[in-house]
Design an enzyme around this catalytic site. Sequence first.
Site, PDB file in Angstrom:
ATOM      1  N   GLU A  45       0.837  -1.204   0.000  1.00 54.79           N
ATOM      2  CA  GLU A  45       0.000   0.000   0.000  1.00 54.79           C
ATOM      3  C   GLU A  45       0.875   1.259   0.000  1.00 54.79           C
ATOM      4  OE1 GLU A  45      -4.008   1.363   2.332  1.00 54.79           O
ATOM      5  OE2 GLU A  45      -2.334   0.759   3.596  1.00 54.79           O
ATOM      6  N   LYS A 127      -8.602   3.966  -2.872  1.00 56.72           N
ATOM      7  CA  LYS A 127      -9.209   3.393  -1.681  1.00 56.72           C
ATOM      8  C   LYS A 127     -10.533   4.104  -1.412  1.00 56.72           C
ATOM      9  CE  LYS A 127      -7.852   1.938   2.998  1.00 56.72           C
ATOM     10  NZ  LYS A 127      -6.726   1.944   3.963  1.00 56.72           N
ATOM     11  N   CYS A 161      -5.472  -2.649   2.196  1.00 54.26           N
ATOM     12  CA  CYS A 161      -5.481  -2.694   3.655  1.00 54.26           C
ATOM     13  C   CYS A 161      -6.856  -3.063   4.224  1.00 54.26           C
ATOM     14  CB  CYS A 161      -4.975  -1.342   4.175  1.00 54.26           C
ATOM     15  SG  CYS A 161      -4.477  -1.283   5.901  1.00 54.26           S
TER      16      CYS A 161
END
Length: 338
Positions: A45, A127, A161
């Site tokens: 990430e 995200k 994540c």
Amino acid sequence: MAKVVRAAAVQAEPKWLDIDEGIDQVIGYIGEAAAGGAQIVSFPEVFIPGYPWWIWLDAPAWGMQFVSRYIQNSMTRDGEHMTRIAEAAAANDIFVVLGFSERSGSTVYMSQAIINGSGEIVAVRRKLKPTHVERSVYGEGDGSDIAVHDTDLGKIGALNCAEHLQPLTKYAMYSMGEQIHVASWPSFSVYRGAAQALSAEVNNAATLTYAVEGQTFVLAPCAVVGEAGQDLFCDTDLKRQLLQLGGGFAQIYGPEGSALAPQLAETEEGILFADLDFDLIDIAKHAYDPVGHYSRPDVFQLLFNPRKNERVSAFGTSDPLVRDIMTGQVALTEGDTD
């Protein structure tokens, strides 16, 4: 579609807040993965320019010292740095899934780029919801960022994540027939022993669950915090206790839950390799397929808006309502609000 795909997941410490060194590092790992026979390589990430660990260590005022540097060392999705990575993918004939901080103006996003072996950018996704204090740094994605893409290697998707703890997001991804999933993580070394929810044990379990629930191969690249990271973010002994060395727990999982690669030590940098035999997907789905024969759409259904959320939209004659008004097919009267 290939029946067996050789895949790679990177475990490494980023070149913190240095975009040029970070690009060189990524290109090096692309070449190393290709030399190992990999057809796809995945990165942690926001690997460029690294995860902003200051947000977990002190007050926002203290962390402001990093903000401008972080933004300035973040990539755009279509600039010279992305071009260099795409050229490396093409030169090595390898797919690349890169986690990076995406700069758009002065806003940054936790993004992942999917680049094919010809150097073409298949997609860049953001995200959907940055986690907890991440929202003090990053903007949000939208429904268009929840997608799976048909490629020469199969159907590829990616999440970042703690998106792997979002049941509805996961179900939407499963419904698209994903075959190779990239689960990008930062290191698991913050608040060790004090916050189990942030631990490698919990989050690797989430990655494993994703593989088993979705009957998909999961590449889980993971970053490492080394001395360079500690020196940058930790100006007290207390902060060094909060952000410890290591935290690398990269793994590759099969669609029936098997670990396909031996793990590296948590402080070690390197690449995990595994051969993904797509026959395992059919075997896994034969038992559990939550979006197929094991679903009950008469009882449960998911509402999903996959459209891009435009901040500013221009009206024009292509808009059906505007066109009808202009041609006199619809008349506006005083008090109309819709």
